[in-house]
Design an enzyme around this catalytic site. Structure first.
Site, mmCIF file in Angstrom:
data_model
loop_
_atom_site.group_PDB
_atom_site.id
_atom_site.type_symbol
_atom_site.label_atom_id
_atom_site.label_comp_id
_atom_site.label_asym_id
_atom_site.label_seq_id
_atom_site.Cartn_x
_atom_site.Cartn_y
_atom_site.Cartn_z
ATOM 1 N N HIS A 183 0.828 -1.217 0.000
ATOM 2 C CA HIS A 183 0.000 0.000 0.000
ATOM 3 C C HIS A 183 0.859 1.261 0.000
ATOM 4 O O HIS A 183 0.428 2.302 0.488
ATOM 5 C CB HIS A 183 -0.955 0.025 1.213
ATOM 6 N N SER A 313 17.448 17.244 -17.679
ATOM 7 C CA SER A 313 16.689 18.487 -17.665
ATOM 8 C C SER A 313 17.396 19.545 -18.488
ATOM 9 O O SER A 313 18.632 19.627 -18.504
ATOM 10 C CB SER A 313 16.526 18.988 -16.225
ATOM 11 N N LYS A 319 20.688 17.061 -13.213
ATOM 12 C CA LYS A 319 19.542 16.179 -13.016
ATOM 13 C C LYS A 319 19.606 15.018 -14.009
ATOM 14 O O LYS A 319 19.844 15.213 -15.198
ATOM 15 C CB LYS A 319 18.236 16.947 -13.205
ATOM 16 N N GLU A 326 11.093 5.015 -18.357
ATOM 17 C CA GLU A 326 9.991 5.791 -18.928
ATOM 18 C C GLU A 326 9.711 5.379 -20.377
ATOM 19 O O GLU A 326 8.554 5.342 -20.810
ATOM 20 C CB GLU A 326 10.327 7.282 -18.847
#
Length: 461
Positions: A183, A313, A319, A326
């Site tokens: 959860h 980025s 970054k 993805e």
């Protein structure tokens, strides 16, 4: 304009066709009728189409129905189609007549034109190249042959590569104890290797499912001609032609047990698409877990380190994003969407023919291709380079309230819950509070709160 085109004729009359084109009037009509998407049948499908035309010519020659010289010319050009040498002449949009007749005639005309040049005498697209066939049995046969080969040559090896990479990490990370999560909340400890072992098993099962479902494509519709009765074909044609296809591909293709089912329904394709969707769901779970486990690097979970592949980025220096995960997620989304298209198209089996076969073939083959490429890239450029953040894993274990779970059998659920509440309120660890309360002797406390033991509670003390 006259210099750039020539006049070709078919049963409907004259058409202007580009001078350089190997196709004829029927194909040109389709080009003008269907300026819809710009999508073309993929290489796998055209390879299968060429193979079918080659096998058909050989079968008809052996049956004494086709002159050996004509058959030889057809076979030579069909082999060029299969190899990709003539792909520029396959110009019909995927969104076309639902039987795929336009693409079948595209193949017939290309092969007939080039075979005529080779032979020095007329080879007819219908009478010779399409002898004993119909678009209604050729197109579903090409769909099955192309998809079955793509599964075995592309998707299964890619999945195997991902399974092996995950299994290797399962062994490498077997001694790394981390917090489990259910959860999205802290749960009892688990080894990072156990987590990756679960992923490896998911992909192993995916391979089994794909292979089992792909066998459903081994029955071919060839020989049914227009409606499944086999009108205008020799009774031995299908068996002979399919034997050639099986030999060339190494796949045990066979003639359909029931040609009416094979042409009226595409349930085998729908089933395979559903299996690909299941594989996409598995990939989604794994890719998302990897993203979360590697989130950070300072302010996320940070339990694994993902290999940097490119700047993440255009505005934030330094970054790095989980781009391989993805990409796999997007490929999985594409496959899930394609399955919806194939499901709807599968319902279009009206009486003796499914009339959405072109889009089914396109979406199925694209799903296999994109999924295979994304899976392999994820395995090679992400999974193989993952390392464990051992310090972070150890730190979160000691801070977890779920450590109380192991105390419950020894001190009772309510007492363990009270320790958990105090730990949450004070920020102290479960171990510190249990020690302060003196709930167990120190040696027993150390044994019960050993996180490694919690990951394999059956091991002897």
């Amino acid at each position: 304009m006259a210099d750039d085109t020539r006049i070709e004729r078919d049963s409907m009359g004259e058409m202007r066709v580009p001078t350089h084109a190997l196709y004829g009037a029927s194909t040109q009509r389709a080009v003008e009728n269907f300026p819809i998407s710009g999508y073309r049948f993929p290489r796998r499908f055209l390879h299968a189409l060429g193979l079918i035309k080659e096998a058909a010519a050989l079968a008809n020659q052996e049956l004494g129905l086709l002159d050996p010289a004509v058959a030889g010319a057809i076979r030579a050009v069909a082999n060029e189609v299969a190899s990709g040498a003539l792909d520029d002449h396959f110009v019909v949009d995927v969104f076309q007549t639902g039987s795929g007749t336009s693409t079948n005639m595209n193949a017939n005309e290309v092969i007939a034109t080039r075979a005529t040049t080779r032979l020095g005498s007329a080879v007819h697209p219908n009478d010779h190249v399409n002898m004993g066939q119909s678009s209604n049995d050729v197109i579903p046969t090409a769909m099955h042959v192309a998809a079955r080969a793509a599964i075995e040559d592309d998707l299964v090896p890619a999945l195997g590569s991902l399974r092996d990479a995950l299994a290797h990490k399962a062994v490498e990370f077997d001694d790394v104890v981390k917090i489990g999560r259910t959860h999205l909340q802290d749960a009892t400890p688990i080894r990072l290797g156990q987590e990756f072992g679960g992923y490896a098993r998911q992909i192993e099962l995916a391979i089994e499912r794909v292979r089992a479902t792909a066998h459903g494509l081994e029955e071919l519709a060839l020989g049914g001609t227009a409606v499944g009765t086999g009108l205008n074909t020799h009774p031995s044609f299908a068996g002979r032609a399919i034997a050639v296809i099986a030999e060339r591909t190494g796949v045990p293709f066979r003639e359909a047990t029931n040609h009416f089912e094979a042409q009226a329904a595409k349930d085998g394709v729908v089933q395979l698409s559903g299996t690909l969707k299941t594989v996409a769901v598995s990939c989604t779970k794994i890719a998302n877990d990897v993203r979360w486990l590697g989130s950070g690097p300072r302010c996320g979970l940070g339990e694994i380190n993902l290999p940097p592949t490119q700047p993440g980025s255009s505005i934030m220096p330094g970054k790095v994003n989980p781009v391989m995960a993805e990409a796999l997620l997007q490929a999985a989304a594409f496959v899930i969407g394609a399955d919806a298209t194939i499901t709807v198209a599968g319902q279009a089996g009206n009486f003796e023919l499914n009339v959405m076969m072109p889009v089914m073939a396109y979406e199925l083959l694209e799903s296999i291709r994109i999924l295979a490429n994304a899976v392999r890239a994820f395995a090679d450029r992400c999974v193989t380079g993952i390392t464990a953040n051992r310090e972070r894993c150890a730190a979160t274990i000691e801070q977890s309230l779920a450590m109380c779970t192991a105390l419950a059998p020894a001190i009772g659920y309510d007492a363990a819950a009270a320790i958990a509440k105090e730990s949450f309120a004070t920020g102290k660890t479960v171990r510190e509070i249990a020690r302060e309360r003196g709930v167990l002797p120190e040696d027993a406390l150390a044994r019960i709160l050993d996180p490694l033991r919690m990951t394999a509670p059956g091991i002897p003390e």
